[in-house]
Motif scaffolding. Sequence first.
Motif, mmCIF file in Angstrom:
data_model
loop_
_atom_site.group_PDB
_atom_site.id
_atom_site.type_symbol
_atom_site.label_atom_id
_atom_site.label_comp_id
_atom_site.label_asym_id
_atom_site.label_seq_id
_atom_site.Cartn_x
_atom_site.Cartn_y
_atom_site.Cartn_z
ATOM 1 N N ASP A 36 68.179 37.387 61.807
ATOM 2 C CA ASP A 36 66.896 38.070 62.017
ATOM 3 C C ASP A 36 66.999 39.559 61.690
ATOM 4 N N GLU A 37 68.108 40.186 62.131
ATOM 5 C CA GLU A 37 68.261 41.620 61.886
ATOM 6 C C GLU A 37 68.516 41.922 60.416
ATOM 7 N N LEU A 38 69.306 41.087 59.750
ATOM 8 C CA LEU A 38 69.500 41.271 58.309
ATOM 9 C C LEU A 38 68.163 41.196 57.581
ATOM 10 N N ARG A 39 67.345 40.221 57.954
ATOM 11 C CA ARG A 39 66.029 40.069 57.330
ATOM 12 C C ARG A 39 65.157 41.285 57.629
ATOM 13 N N ASP A 40 65.126 41.712 58.904
ATOM 14 C CA ASP A 40 64.298 42.856 59.290
ATOM 15 C C ASP A 40 64.728 44.142 58.579
ATOM 16 N N ASP A 41 66.041 44.286 58.330
ATOM 17 C CA ASP A 41 66.564 45.461 57.633
ATOM 18 C C ASP A 41 66.335 45.400 56.116
ATOM 19 N N GLY A 42 65.889 44.255 55.621
ATOM 20 C CA GLY A 42 65.741 44.080 54.180
ATOM 21 C C GLY A 42 67.063 43.774 53.488
ATOM 22 N N ASP A 43 68.063 43.326 54.248
ATOM 23 C CA ASP A 43 69.388 43.077 53.701
ATOM 24 C C ASP A 43 69.707 41.609 53.440
ATOM 25 N N LEU A 44 68.757 40.714 53.642
ATOM 26 C CA LEU A 44 68.986 39.338 53.198
ATOM 27 C C LEU A 44 68.651 39.309 51.716
ATOM 28 N N ILE A 45 69.610 38.958 50.903
ATOM 29 C CA ILE A 45 69.368 38.910 49.464
ATOM 30 C C ILE A 45 68.540 37.658 49.177
ATOM 31 N N ALA A 46 67.354 37.842 48.638
ATOM 32 C CA ALA A 46 66.381 36.745 48.490
ATOM 33 C C ALA A 46 66.973 35.504 47.839
ATOM 34 N N GLY A 47 67.644 35.645 46.731
ATOM 35 C CA GLY A 47 68.203 34.486 46.041
ATOM 36 C C GLY A 47 69.430 33.907 46.708
ATOM 37 N N LEU A 48 69.900 34.566 47.781
ATOM 38 C CA LEU A 48 71.098 34.119 48.482
ATOM 39 C C LEU A 48 70.829 33.810 49.949
ATOM 40 N N SER A 49 69.599 33.473 50.258
ATOM 41 C CA SER A 49 69.242 32.961 51.578
ATOM 42 C C SER A 49 68.670 31.572 51.334
ATOM 43 N N PRO A 156 89.154 43.372 39.203
ATOM 44 C CA PRO A 156 90.387 43.362 39.999
ATOM 45 C C PRO A 156 90.803 44.743 40.503
ATOM 46 N N GLY A 157 90.317 45.784 39.859
ATOM 47 C CA GLY A 157 90.640 47.132 40.310
ATOM 48 C C GLY A 157 89.860 47.566 41.536
ATOM 49 N N LEU A 158 88.845 46.815 41.894
ATOM 50 C CA LEU A 158 88.023 47.137 43.055
ATOM 51 C C LEU A 158 88.729 46.646 44.310
ATOM 52 N N GLN A 159 89.337 47.560 45.025
ATOM 53 C CA GLN A 159 90.116 47.217 46.211
ATOM 54 C C GLN A 159 89.785 48.190 47.327
ATOM 55 N N GLY A 160 90.142 47.796 48.539
ATOM 56 C CA GLY A 160 89.919 48.657 49.699
ATOM 57 C C GLY A 160 89.280 47.882 50.821
ATOM 58 N N THR A 161 88.748 48.604 51.773
ATOM 59 C CA THR A 161 88.126 47.998 52.940
ATOM 60 C C THR A 161 86.721 47.506 52.610
ATOM 61 N N PHE A 162 86.427 46.292 53.046
ATOM 62 C CA PHE A 162 85.087 45.726 52.864
ATOM 63 C C PHE A 162 84.198 46.209 54.000
ATOM 64 N N ARG A 163 82.978 46.597 53.653
ATOM 65 C CA ARG A 163 81.983 46.984 54.658
ATOM 66 C C ARG A 163 80.777 46.065 54.542
ATOM 67 N N TYR A 164 80.406 45.495 55.671
ATOM 68 C CA TYR A 164 79.211 44.635 55.747
ATOM 69 C C TYR A 164 77.958 45.493 55.849
ATOM 70 N N SER A 165 76.811 44.864 55.706
ATOM 71 C CA SER A 165 75.527 45.507 55.945
ATOM 72 C C SER A 165 75.468 46.005 57.392
ATOM 73 N N PRO A 166 74.658 47.031 57.674
ATOM 74 C CA PRO A 166 74.634 47.648 58.997
ATOM 75 C C PRO A 166 74.362 46.697 60.170
ATOM 76 N N ALA A 167 73.627 45.624 59.969
ATOM 77 C CA ALA A 167 73.327 44.704 61.071
ATOM 78 C C ALA A 167 74.609 44.136 61.697
ATOM 79 N N PHE A 168 75.657 43.964 60.902
ATOM 80 C CA PHE A 168 76.921 43.443 61.422
ATOM 81 C C PHE A 168 77.535 44.419 62.423
#
Length: 171
Positions: A36-49, A156-168
């Motif tokens: 619900d919060e991801l959706r309310d924040d606009g962070d649910l990716i339409a084609g991936l829900s 493959p060069g993209l490395q580091g800490t993963f950050r989720y959307s703010p709702a997490f």
Amino acid sequence: MLLRQEIPADREAIHAVHLAAFVKLSVPVVEAKLVDELRDDGDLIAGLSIVAERDGEVVGHVCCSPGWIGEDGKSAVGLGPLGVLPEYHASGIGSALVHAVVGAADALGYGAVVLLGDPRYYSRFGFVLAEQHGITPPVAEWAQHFQVRTLRAHDPGLQGTFRYSPAFDRL
């Protein structure tokens, strides 16, 4: 079974799916609130829900939201939650939803799908521990369950800490 993109009329059914799927694991059920919060924040990716529908009833749901690897990597998405009504567990619905969302993420040009989950389950979809790709979880204790599925656009060069959307972070 029909797999399709979520529509606005599915909101209550999706909430109910996640409540039923996770009620034995945690009270309150944070997964239902998270969607619900991801959706309310606009962070649910339409084609991936994506919902799984059987006989006109929503019986499963999976979603992805934007995620970031490292300081400025924006080619990844965070998968989850994935929920299936308990009476449909072990029927292939969860697997179908994972295949669908990974395929859709690849088609949309994302480089990786990241999740926190059981490696015994998700390895069948090509997920591996994220550390194998130099990706670390936002919470170090998650490492043994933090996984990634690289896609065609993966750098493959993209490395580091993963950050989720703010709702997490609000859980």
